[in-house]
Design a protein around this motif. Structure first.
Motif, short mmCIF file in Angstrom:
data_model
loop_
_atom_site.label_atom_id
_atom_site.label_comp_id
_atom_site.label_asym_id
_atom_site.label_seq_id
_atom_site.Cartn_x
_atom_site.Cartn_y
_atom_site.Cartn_z
N UNK A 61 -10.53 -7.11 -0.85
CA UNK A 61 -9.21 -6.58 -1.24
C UNK A 61 -8.67 -5.56 -0.24
N UNK A 62 -9.29 -5.47 0.91
CA UNK A 62 -8.90 -4.47 1.91
C UNK A 62 -8.72 -5.13 3.28
N UNK A 63 -8.09 -4.36 4.16
CA UNK A 63 -8.12 -4.64 5.60
C UNK A 63 -8.79 -3.45 6.26
N UNK A 64 -9.65 -3.72 7.23
CA UNK A 64 -10.32 -2.65 7.97
C UNK A 64 -9.61 -2.49 9.31
N UNK A 65 -9.04 -1.31 9.54
CA UNK A 65 -8.24 -1.05 10.73
C UNK A 65 -9.02 -0.23 11.74
N UNK A 66 -8.94 -0.64 12.99
CA UNK A 66 -9.52 0.09 14.11
C UNK A 66 -8.54 0.08 15.28
N UNK A 100 -10.30 1.68 5.70
CA UNK A 100 -10.15 0.65 4.68
C UNK A 100 -8.79 0.84 3.98
N UNK A 101 -7.89 -0.09 4.25
CA UNK A 101 -6.54 -0.02 3.70
C UNK A 101 -6.37 -1.13 2.65
N UNK A 102 -6.01 -0.78 1.42
CA UNK A 102 -5.82 -1.81 0.38
C UNK A 102 -4.79 -2.84 0.79
N UNK A 103 -4.99 -4.08 0.36
CA UNK A 103 -4.08 -5.17 0.74
C UNK A 103 -2.65 -4.91 0.28
N UNK A 104 -2.51 -4.20 -0.86
CA UNK A 104 -1.15 -3.94 -1.36
C UNK A 104 -0.37 -2.98 -0.47
N UNK A 105 -1.04 -2.43 0.55
CA UNK A 105 -0.37 -1.53 1.49
C UNK A 105 0.17 -2.28 2.71
N UNK A 106 0.02 -3.60 2.74
CA UNK A 106 0.67 -4.37 3.79
C UNK A 106 2.16 -4.44 3.49
N UNK A 107 2.99 -4.16 4.50
CA UNK A 107 4.44 -4.21 4.34
C UNK A 107 4.94 -5.54 4.88
N UNK A 108 5.54 -6.34 4.01
CA UNK A 108 6.01 -7.65 4.43
C UNK A 108 4.87 -8.65 4.46
N UNK A 109 5.14 -9.80 5.05
CA UNK A 109 4.16 -10.87 5.08
C UNK A 109 3.18 -10.71 6.25
N UNK A 110 2.00 -11.27 6.05
CA UNK A 110 0.99 -11.25 7.10
C UNK A 110 1.51 -11.96 8.35
N UNK A 111 1.27 -11.35 9.49
CA UNK A 111 1.60 -11.89 10.81
C UNK A 111 3.09 -11.83 11.15
#
Length: 379
Positions: free
Chosen positions: A146-151, A218-229
């Protein structure tokens, strides 16, 4: 009445001019010297609605158009360029990504705090090796449940040290290049998020700038703005708004520089008469005034096109490109006309000279604008 504006636009311009003269002009030099912008002044700007000009009314803003934004930016910049960064951040880079692509829940969560001046959101696109070529960014976002891991590392991020959140663009599909970038809202208090050292800037010194470092965040998926890619498209649409804002800032600084030059050359006597009575000086002033008004036409036209839902990307780039280069030239000439006084920090023109220089660099350098303009012509 300017054909691009109506009475409402001129009314908000007058309000911004009055605020700039009374609240900003007396403290602008101290803001530059101390590298600090008073929180109470930010609150005053929020109370006047300047931080929510383009934020929809449903989320605490005024829901006004681009031309209202241009009027305020132009007038505020005459007295304090640093103050315009709070206004432009709130109305473009901090909120446009959410307004353009955000969910209703994201708009309700993030926009009201910006409009009220209670929260700042930074904009994280630029990287050490991905400035003009933003698509070559190396910051990664890897899906993990349920997350994205950002680096990664973002650099020259305005307001990062004082922001509650940073909008971060990261590659979710690196092999797809610009078509594999997504946009995230990152809480600055999350483990793994830190700011780099404070940047010692040449101008616009009242707003802090630093790197934003992301280490296994670790950023929750609901914190994505707009659609993936589809984040790169979001970023480019946001920058079109931002470019008109920077161009408006350039108009204000250039207009102030001309006024300073006119006043100085009227009162400075050399060779038995005021400087302005020498033809060489008068012709310099004529060139400055002409360039300013040419820039105004481009900026006002770009804002009008955006307000009327017309294609505006090329117009925004032309406005930003020409206004920035013109303002740099105008302010350089104004400093020249001040002679030795212009080189002294006691005089406003010296601060304007430092403040304007970045305008041909950030939010797309002049060379990037040329790429955008020619690309539109040749497609």
């Amino acid at each position: 009445m300017n054909p691009f504006f109506n009475e409402d636009h001129e009314s908000i311009r007058e309000m911004a001019r009055d605020f700039a003269e009374k609240a900003l002009a007396p403290i602008a030099a101290d803001i530059d010297k101390n590298e600090h912008f008073p929180e109470e002044v930010v609150k005053q700007m929020a109370d006047l609605g300047f931080l929510g000009l383009k934020i929809p009314e449903a989320y605490g803003g005024l829901g006004l158009d681009m031309r209202s934004y241009v009027c305020v930016m132009e007038e505020i910049a005459k007295k304090c360029a640093t103050a315009t960064l709070f206004i432009s951040s709130a109305n473009s880079l901090s909120t446009a990504p959410i307004v353009i692509s955000g969910t209703e829940e994201q708009k309700q969560r993030y926009l009201p705090g910006v409009a009220s001046g209670e929260e700042y959101i930074a904009f994280g696109l630029t990287e050490p090796n991905a400035g003009s070529d933003a698509a070559s960014m190396t910051t990664r976002a890897v899906e993990d449940g349920d997350f994205y891991i950002l680096n990664g590392r973002k650099c020259f991020i305005t307001m990062a040290p004082i922001s509650k959140y940073t909008i971060v663009y990261a590659k979710t599909n690196p092999e797809k290049g610009a078509k594999g970038i997504s946009c995230f809202m990152v809480d600055m208090s999350l483990p793994g998020v830190s700011c780099g050292r404070h940047e010692e800037k040449m101008g616009q010194r009242g707003v802090p700038v630093s790197d934003v470092v992301l280490e296994d965040v670790r950023v929750p998926k609901e914190c994505m703005i707009g659609e993936k890619d589809l984040g790169f498209i979001n970023a480019m649409k946001t920058l079109s708004v931002g470019r008109i804002g920077v161009a408006s800032m350039c108009l204000g600084m250039a207009a102030e520089a001309i006024e300073l030059a006119v006043n100085h050359t009227k009162n400075r006597v050399q060779f038995g008469k005021p400087l302005c009575k020498h033809q060489a000086i008068a012709f310099m002033l004529a060139d400055m005034e002409t360039k300013l008004n040419a820039a105004r036409g481009l900026v006002y036209n770009a804002a009008w096109l955006m307000d009327n839902k017309q294609p505006a990307d090329k117009a925004a780039s032309m406005a930003k490109y020409f206004a920035a280069e013109a303002a740099i030239d105008i302010i350089n000439k104004s400093l020249q006309l001040h002679g030795g006084y212009g080189y002294s920090r006691e005089y406003e023109i010296e601060r304007l000279y430092r403040d304007v220089r970045v305008c041909s660099i950030y939010e797309g350098s002049s060379q990037v604008q040329q790429i955008v303009i020619s690309g539109q012509m040749l497609k």
